[in-house]
Design an enzyme around this catalytic site. Structure first.
Site, PDB file in Angstrom:
ATOM      1  N   HIS A   1      15.039   1.307  11.017  1.00  0.00           N
ATOM      2  CA  HIS A   1      13.786   0.838  10.321  1.00  0.00           C
ATOM      3  C   HIS A   1      13.303   1.291   9.183  1.00  0.00           C
ATOM      4  O   HIS A   1      12.041   1.705   8.864  1.00  0.00           O
ATOM      5  CB  HIS A   1      12.492   1.211  11.341  1.00  0.00           C
ATOM      6  CG  HIS A   1      12.897   0.312  12.660  1.00  0.00           C
ATOM      7  ND1 HIS A   1      12.440  -1.030  12.777  1.00  0.00           N
ATOM      8  CD2 HIS A   1      13.251   0.507  14.028  1.00  0.00           C
ATOM      9  CE1 HIS A   1      12.564  -1.541  14.063  1.00  0.00           C
ATOM     10  NE2 HIS A   1      13.279  -0.602  14.653  1.00  0.00           N
TER      11      HIS A   1
ATOM     12  N   ASP B   1      21.857  -5.487   8.216  1.00  0.00           N
ATOM     13  CA  ASP B   1      22.990  -6.293   9.009  1.00  0.00           C
ATOM     14  C   ASP B   1      23.686  -7.033   8.202  1.00  0.00           C
ATOM     15  O   ASP B   1      25.117  -7.195   8.383  1.00  0.00           O
ATOM     16  CB  ASP B   1      22.335  -6.999  10.087  1.00  0.00           C
ATOM     17  CG  ASP B   1      21.342  -6.256  10.837  1.00  0.00           C
ATOM     18  OD1 ASP B   1      21.166  -5.110  10.756  1.00  0.00           O
ATOM     19  OD2 ASP B   1      20.476  -6.800  11.522  1.00  0.00           O
TER      20      ASP B   1
ATOM     21  N   ALA C   1      22.220  -7.222  21.986  1.00  0.00           N
ATOM     22  CA  ALA C   1      22.339  -5.757  22.166  1.00  0.00           C
ATOM     23  C   ALA C   1      22.303  -5.055  21.093  1.00  0.00           C
ATOM     24  O   ALA C   1      22.710  -3.972  21.120  1.00  0.00           O
ATOM     25  CB  ALA C   1      23.857  -5.824  22.647  1.00  0.00           C
TER      26      ALA C   1
ATOM     27  N   SER D   1      23.204 -11.898  15.589  1.00  0.00           N
ATOM     28  CA  SER D   1      22.833 -12.875  14.486  1.00  0.00           C
ATOM     29  C   SER D   1      23.086 -13.051  13.353  1.00  0.00           C
ATOM     30  O   SER D   1      23.287 -13.911  12.516  1.00  0.00           O
ATOM     31  CB  SER D   1      21.089 -12.893  14.880  1.00  0.00           C
ATOM     32  OG  SER D   1      20.792 -11.618  14.475  1.00  0.00           O
TER      33      SER D   1
HETATM   34  C1  GLA Z   1      17.351  -5.077  12.998  1.00  0.00           C
HETATM   35  C2  GLA Z   1      17.090  -5.560  11.501  1.00  0.00           C
HETATM   36  C3  GLA Z   1      17.714  -4.775  10.452  1.00  0.00           C
HETATM   37  C4  GLA Z   1      16.785  -3.506  10.718  1.00  0.00           C
HETATM   38  C5  GLA Z   1      16.997  -2.728  12.189  1.00  0.00           C
HETATM   39  C6  GLA Z   1      16.307  -1.470  12.269  1.00  0.00           C
HETATM   40  O1  GLA Z   1      18.521  -4.998  13.195  1.00  0.00           O
HETATM   41  O2  GLA Z   1      17.693  -6.919  11.440  1.00  0.00           O
HETATM   42  O3  GLA Z   1      17.139  -5.289   9.198  1.00  0.00           O
HETATM   43  O4  GLA Z   1      15.663  -3.274  10.284  1.00  0.00           O
HETATM   44  O5  GLA Z   1      16.453  -3.746  12.966  1.00  0.00           O
HETATM   45  O6  GLA Z   1      16.939  -0.691  11.497  1.00  0.00           O
END
Ligand code: GLA
Length: 459
Positions: free
Chosen positions: A45, A185, A137, A142
């Protein structure tokens, strides 16, 4: 032809099978893309505040096979019949499906490419998807999907982008589904490297690969508490995005910084910053909690409530809906994000130096902060983390957005089996008596990032 790194024999067999399901019309070229999921080691986060993260791409990927068509439509089929086939027209603004439809991630990726190449006459495509990143999970199935679709759609239209630009484009485009996520991600999926973790910084995006120490193993275990980002988790996630942005704006004003909207803006303005001082400054300027109607926040910031509302929550279909009955937690969220940023920076150094004990300690502290200040852990995640530690893990924490999903434990290679055994006995056997947990936890390896191949060349 030599394949890019990451394509194992099983994946090559999979794409050949998928290609037989593809309606190719007059296509002259068949494209295959593999894009991995990720597990975040630390830096949770922080990305949507423009602050660094330290994930690895994993050796579990989504594969898509695509061919351009002449219909002006995207036709997408999933190898798993649980996800229904979808077909939609390529248009300037593609309307989303009902909330929760898997193919909204496909639309998000296509929309992202349309927005990036607005004057290009884009051809349609027939696409078959085969996802092997466990969904919901916390391992970013995604983004593996959006990255693979965007890359396949670009390749089938003979379009190319520099990987940094592609990662930024896909990160932005994923917001189409209504989650106001950061860019971790997508960058991890694109920049993944075998045996390496990725120190990723934002604004502008930068990626530095850090070799994983040879004696380190990553045990990833799914709590099996669904972390599906389309329901309440999305509302909680977006709420955190708003809370962090409010903290940044208030801190920015207190420090006389013009236009700070994310905590990264504050940090970048003060190279010698530290979390404790910034949190103290915030505490001296703002109550710890603020009303969800944004009235008090607007007063502190010296702007109108309406202007702040529009700026923070946005407009249109992706507008953030805040539960008005709960206060916004400004101080706790900032304390997590700023202290986590210090931990990530420190983690990059200790991981590079192979100091696994220290890395484990930082991961433990991250989990504590996510549980106490960010309030995104759950009892089940806490339990599974505890089991990993009891089994001898050097550190363990929830990974991904939280509110369910998986944990990651760092351990010595020689100890991985004991950690798994402890999780099996202490968590799965209690939650799911009599069930076989083999598919729910594994030692995962840092793997290669996304790549595109031209199937004719491999025939
Ligand atoms: C999800 C979001 C990411 C990131 C994480 C928390 O995976 O897609 O962008 O914010 O939560 O670190």
């Amino acid at each position: 032809m030599t394949l890019p790194d990451g394509w194992d024999a099983e994946e090559q067999a999979r794409v050949k099978r998928l290609a037989t399901k593809l309606r190719t019309d007059h296509a002259t070229q068949i494209i295959a893309v593999r894009a991995p999921g990720r597990v975040n080691l630390i830096g949770e986060h922080t990305d949507y505040s423009g602050l660094p993260v330290l994930p690895v791409a994993i050796d579990r990927s989504t594969i898509v096979v695509a061919a351009a068509n002449t219909t002006g439509e995207i036709e997408v089929t999933n190898a798993d019949p649980a996800w229904p086939s979808r077909r939609f027209a390529i248009e300037r603004q593609i309307p989303p499906y009902e909330t929760g439809d898997w193919a909204d991630y496909v639309k998000a990726a296509i929309q992202g490419v349309i927005d990036r190449f607005p004057t290009h006459a884009l051809r349609g495509a027939s696409i078959v998807v085969d996802g092997r990143v466990p969904p919901a999970a916390g391992l970013s199935s995604s983004s593996a999907l959006t990255v693979s679709i965007a890359m396949a759609f670009m390749a089938s239209n003979q379009l190319e982008l520099d990987p940094l630009e592609a990662a930024t484009m896909v990160a932005r485009s994923e917001r189409y589904v209504g989650t106001h996520g950061g860019g971790m991600d997508q960058a991890a999926s694109i920049f993944g490297r075998r045996d390496h973790a990725l120190f990723i910084e934002f604004d502008p995006l930068r990626v530095r690969a850090i070799k994983m120490p040879a004696n380190a193993a990553l045990v990833v275990a799914d709590s099996r508490q669904i972390a599906d980002k389309s329901g309440t988790v999305r509302a909680e996630y977006n709420r955190r995005v708003v809370e962090c942005s409010l903290a940044a704006r208030i801190l920015g004003r207190a420090l006389k910084l013009d236009g700070a909207t994310i905590l990264g803006d504050v940090v970048r303005a003060y190279p010698a910053w530290n979390a404790v001082e910034l949190v103290e400054k915030l505490a001296a300027t703002s109550p710890a909690q603020l009303g969800a109607n944004l009235k008090d926040a607007a007063n502190i910031l010296g702007v109108t409530q309406n202007a702040l509302d529009a700026d923070l929550l946005g407009q249109g279909p992706t507008r953030i809906a805040l539960d008005p009955t709960r206060p916004l937690e400004v101080l706790k969220r900032a304390r997590h994000v700023l202290s986590e940023t210090e931990r990530v920076i420190h983690a990059a150094t200790v991981l590079e130096a192979g100091r696994l004990d220290e890395m484990g300690t930082l991961m433990d502290a991250s989990h504590q902060s996510l549980a106490d200040d960010f309030e995104c852990s759950t009892q089940r995640l806490d339990e599974i983390v505890e089991c990993a530690r009891r089994g001898g893990a050097l550190g363990a924490r929830l990974t991904g957005a939280g509110f369910g999903g998986s944990i990651v434990a760092l351990c010595e290679v020689s100890n991985a089996a004991a950690v798994i055994e402890s999780i099996d006995r202490g968590y799965y056997a209690k939650q799911y008596p009599g069930a076989a947990p083999e598919n729910w936890r594994a030692v995962l390896h840092a793997g290669a990032g996304a790549s595109v191949i031209d199937m004719r060349a491999t025939a």
